[in-house]
Design a protein around this motif. Structure first.
Motif, PDB file in Angstrom:
ATOM      1  N   PHE A   1      31.505  43.092  46.135  1.00 35.32           N
ATOM      2  CA  PHE A   1      32.601  42.042  45.947  1.00 35.32           C
ATOM      3  C   PHE A   1      33.823  42.572  45.738  1.00 35.32           C
ATOM      4  N   ARG A   2      34.208  43.802  45.045  1.00 32.61           N
ATOM      5  CA  ARG A   2      35.597  44.184  44.961  1.00 32.61           C
ATOM      6  C   ARG A   2      35.971  44.659  46.158  1.00 32.61           C
ATOM      7  N   THR A   3      35.184  45.391  47.328  1.00 26.61           N
ATOM      8  CA  THR A   3      35.722  45.328  48.534  1.00 26.61           C
ATOM      9  C   THR A   3      36.181  44.140  49.396  1.00 26.61           C
ATOM     10  N   PHE A   4      35.260  42.952  49.146  1.00 27.15           N
ATOM     11  CA  PHE A   4      35.798  41.808  49.755  1.00 27.15           C
ATOM     12  C   PHE A   4      37.153  41.257  49.088  1.00 27.15           C
ATOM     13  N   VAL A   5      37.240  41.397  47.776  1.00 28.04           N
ATOM     14  CA  VAL A   5      38.456  41.033  47.243  1.00 28.04           C
ATOM     15  C   VAL A   5      39.590  41.767  47.358  1.00 28.04           C
ATOM     16  N   THR A   6      39.441  43.176  47.576  1.00 27.93           N
ATOM     17  CA  THR A   6      40.551  44.170  47.800  1.00 27.93           C
ATOM     18  C   THR A   6      40.976  44.558  49.175  1.00 27.93           C
ATOM     19  N   VAL A   7      39.884  44.246  50.076  1.00 27.14           N
ATOM     20  CA  VAL A   7      40.065  44.492  51.532  1.00 27.14           C
ATOM     21  C   VAL A   7      40.148  43.198  52.384  1.00 27.14           C
ATOM     22  N   GLY A   8      38.873  42.517  52.119  1.00 25.40           N
ATOM     23  CA  GLY A   8      38.720  41.278  53.045  1.00 25.40           C
ATOM     24  C   GLY A   8      39.720  40.224  52.991  1.00 25.40           C
ATOM     25  N   LEU A   9      39.925  39.771  51.845  1.00 24.54           N
ATOM     26  CA  LEU A   9      40.758  38.790  51.459  1.00 24.54           C
ATOM     27  C   LEU A   9      42.219  38.893  51.846  1.00 24.54           C
TER      28      LEU A   9
END
Length: 279
Positions: A181-189
């Motif tokens: 989830f943190r990867t999605f928020v900090t990288v993906g979004l």
């Protein structure tokens, strides 16, 4: 540039200019009619610039119809569906684009297959289901399904994320201790911001102009959206022949769409470019 190229470009510009006038003519006529008095609507020859011009039609429709409730209801649906639904769709698209799991392609193809189901097929079962749980004549049937995202939006985001988000960047985030989830928020979004902005602009227009859904589920005037209120004005609030007031109500409902398009037009262009990105 050769002389022939200049001639061709001039012809293209002339055709585009003529086409823009044809496209803008209905809107200009709507604005013009909304500023006229009833007796000057059918003047021959028609007056594009009304004489005299009046704002009484806008005052009339705002005082007779609960347009403020319509604006509030439409805005409530837009805020919840776009605010939560886009985040949910982006999260699903990120998973399909950057992670491997069993039956991933089968699940995604099954979701895409639901796009082929006409709304008329599920309309009655949905209404019966929402009626059983007491959601009819509330905004919930228009909000709750949208909170889970839309498969078209998921497909749009997935196509963008497959090519725009480097896998090496995700691996580096994992090495730094980031979870899924943190990867999605900090990288993906952050990388997907252009795609999200484009879908937000397009989604706003779709939700704001939606007519069938609110017409089915909303019955009380104070709970109806702006589009349903305007459609019901002829039978409930103003005379069927009062065209200036009808045009004024249409302009009132159109103002938010015009503002969104004006400030987000570059995202519309980006959305056309993003759609062509290959995974």
């Amino acid at each position: 540039m050769t002389k022939q190229d200049r001639i061709v470009r001039g012809i293209v510009y002339a055709l585009l200019t003529a086409g823009s006038f044809l496209m803008l003519a209905p809107f200009v006529w709507t604005v013009s009619t909304s500023l006229k008095t009833q007796q000057h609507v059918f003047d021959v020859p028609p007056q594009w610039i009304p004489k005299p011009a009046t704002l009484d039609n806008y005052v009339d429709v705002w005082s007779k119809a609960p347009l403020a409730y319509g604006f509030l209801n439409s805005a409530t649906i837009v805020v919840f569906v776009l605010g939560i639904g886009l985040f949910t769709a982006a999260m699903a698209a990120y998973t399909f684009a950057k992670y491997e799991f069993r039956f991933k392609e089968s699940i995604f193809m099954a979701l895409l297959g639901t796009m082929m189901i006409p709304y008329s097929v599920v309309m009655i079962p949905q209404y019966i289901g929402f009626s059983e749980i007491g959601w009819v004549d509330t905004l919930l049937p228009l909000i709750v399904p949208g909170l889970f995202g839309h498969i078209v939006t998921v497909f749009f985001f997935r196509q963008f994320m497959q090519g725009a988000i480097p896998s090496d960047l995700i691996d580096a985030a994992k090495i730094d201790g980031c979870g899924y989830f943190r990867t999605f928020v900090t990288v993906g979004l952050p990388i997907a911001k252009p795609a999200i902005a484009a879908q937000a602009a397009l989604g706003f227009m779709g939700i704001w102009n939606d007519f069938l859904g609110p017409l089915i589920y909303l019955h009380t005037p104070e709970r109806q959206t702006i589009q349903v209120l305007i459609a019901s004005m002829q039978s409930n609030y103003i005379s069927t022949s009062n065209y200036p007031s009808m045009m004024a109500a249409s302009i009132v409902a159109l103002v938010p769409v015009i503002l969104v398009f004006f400030f987000a037009q570059r995202y519309f262009i980006e959305s056309m470019a993003i759609t062509g990105i290959k995974g």
